[in-house]
Design an enzyme around this catalytic site. Structure first.
Site, PDB file in Angstrom:
ATOM      1  N   ALA A 279     -10.406  -8.246   4.285  1.00 45.75           N
ATOM      2  CA  ALA A 279     -11.641  -7.850   4.962  1.00 45.75           C
ATOM      3  C   ALA A 279     -12.491  -9.074   5.312  1.00 45.75           C
ATOM      4  O   ALA A 279     -12.492 -10.076   4.598  1.00 45.75           O
ATOM      5  CB  ALA A 279     -12.443  -6.898   4.090  1.00 45.75           C
TER       6      ALA A 279
ATOM      7  N   GLY B  91      -6.845  -7.253   1.363  1.00 45.03           N
ATOM      8  CA  GLY B  91      -6.386  -6.190   2.236  1.00 45.03           C
ATOM      9  C   GLY B  91      -5.188  -6.570   3.069  1.00 45.03           C
ATOM     10  O   GLY B  91      -4.433  -5.698   3.523  1.00 45.03           O
TER      11      GLY B  91
ATOM     12  N   GLU C 113      -2.358  -5.729   0.972  1.00 41.94           N
ATOM     13  CA  GLU C 113      -2.245  -4.271   0.939  1.00 41.94           C
ATOM     14  C   GLU C 113      -1.494  -3.751   2.163  1.00 41.94           C
ATOM     15  O   GLU C 113      -0.715  -2.805   2.073  1.00 41.94           O
ATOM     16  CB  GLU C 113      -3.634  -3.643   0.838  1.00 41.94           C
ATOM     17  CG  GLU C 113      -4.277  -3.854  -0.530  1.00 41.94           C
ATOM     18  CD  GLU C 113      -5.648  -3.229  -0.650  1.00 41.94           C
ATOM     19  OE1 GLU C 113      -5.840  -2.379  -1.542  1.00 41.94           O
ATOM     20  OE2 GLU C 113      -6.537  -3.578   0.156  1.00 41.94           O
TER      21      GLU C 113
ATOM     22  N   GLU D 133      -9.888  -9.195  -5.357  1.00 39.55           N
ATOM     23  CA  GLU D 133     -11.087  -8.360  -5.300  1.00 39.55           C
ATOM     24  C   GLU D 133     -11.913  -8.405  -6.588  1.00 39.55           C
ATOM     25  O   GLU D 133     -13.139  -8.305  -6.552  1.00 39.55           O
ATOM     26  CB  GLU D 133     -10.683  -6.909  -4.991  1.00 39.55           C
ATOM     27  CG  GLU D 133     -10.269  -6.658  -3.552  1.00 39.55           C
ATOM     28  CD  GLU D 133      -8.813  -6.969  -3.269  1.00 39.55           C
ATOM     29  OE1 GLU D 133      -8.331  -6.618  -2.178  1.00 39.55           O
ATOM     30  OE2 GLU D 133      -8.152  -7.563  -4.155  1.00 39.55           O
TER      31      GLU D 133
END
Length: 260
Positions: free
Chosen positions: A65, A110, A113, A134
């Site tokens: 992000a 992310g 991910e 994170e």
């Protein structure tokens, strides 16, 4: 360079979804909306048999992000972005097509991910890093990172990676089972394309059934998983490709699959 954050192209039945948001492919809501659109486009295209997700950057696959935007957004805005991300990754996993992450740069948060939502991950050797950092921001992965990492590397390694949020290199990722293949960067594109085209030219109904058996089977007791396998296998006997495979074997020739 194109102003599009993500590029889409098709080459010989293989769709490419290429991250193109300089400098680090850090995503925002618009990025994920475009990404989701291209995932859907590839899924709906009968001429596409496999999908490769890669990057136009030599340094980054995806840094996750956009932290500056994430910090400036309201909680409601960030939740909207996360929901879009979850839907896009769910569409990859629900797809009948094989998705391959082609990684040759930093793959973090992310970004990792996204890679873990793919069926297969091919990567290059190099000094770039993987990680789910994170926890260092007082958060945890929210786009499926905990669950997909758990399935790929097991509980002990997953909790080690997630509780500290430290990064690791491609060799470690490969050794832990997070990556399927590791090759020189010069050969990565060729090897990925050759694998993708082999899948795309194969018996796609059988590949789709196999993917469904594996993905759903991880959630089922063995007896239910075996029943699912039986039902999927039985559905293939009367298909064109099922008959062609047997006939080609008997005739001692290469099969010509049509995906039907």
């Amino acid at each position: 360079m194109s102003s599009e954050q993500i590029l889409y192209s098709v080459k010989e039945k293989v769709a490419y979804i290429s991250f193109n948001r300089a400098p680090a492919n850090a995503y925002n809501l618009h990025f994920y909306e475009q990404f989701h659109t291209y995932v859907a486009q590839a899924n709906q295209d009968d001429k596409v048999g496999a999908v490769v997700i890669n990057s136009t950057s030599e340094r980054f696959f995806c840094a996750g992000a956009d932290i500056k935007e994430f910090q400036q957004n309201s909680t409601a805005e960030n939740k909207k972005m996360v929901m879009r991300a979850r839907k896009a990754l769910a569409a990859i996993e629900a797809s009948s097509k094989i998705f391959i992450a082609q990684i040759a740069g930093h793959c973090l948060g992310g970004g990792l991910e996204i890679a873990m939502a793919c069926d297969i991950r091919f990567a290059s050797t190099g000094s770039y890093q993987f990680g789910l950092p994170e926890v260092k921001l007082g958060l945890m992965p929210g786009n499926g990172g905990t669950q997909r990492l758990l399935k790929l590397v097991g509980y002990s390694k997953a909790i080690e990676i997630l509780s500290l949020g430290n990064t690791f290199d491609a060799e470690e990722a490969y050794r832990w089972g997070l990556l399927n293949r590791l090759s020189d960067v010069e050969n990565l594109h060729t090897q990925t394309f050759e694998f993708a085209t082999s899948v795309a030219n194969g018996p796609l109904l059988a590949v789709a059934a196999t993917k469904k058996a594996l993905s759903r089977g991880t959630e089922l007791p063995l007896t239910e998983g075996l029943q699912l396998e039986k039902e999927l296998c039985d559905s293939l006997y009367d298909t064109h490709d099922g008959k062609e495979g047997f006939l080609a074997f008997v005739e001692k020739r290469n099969p010509v699959f049509t995906g039907n």
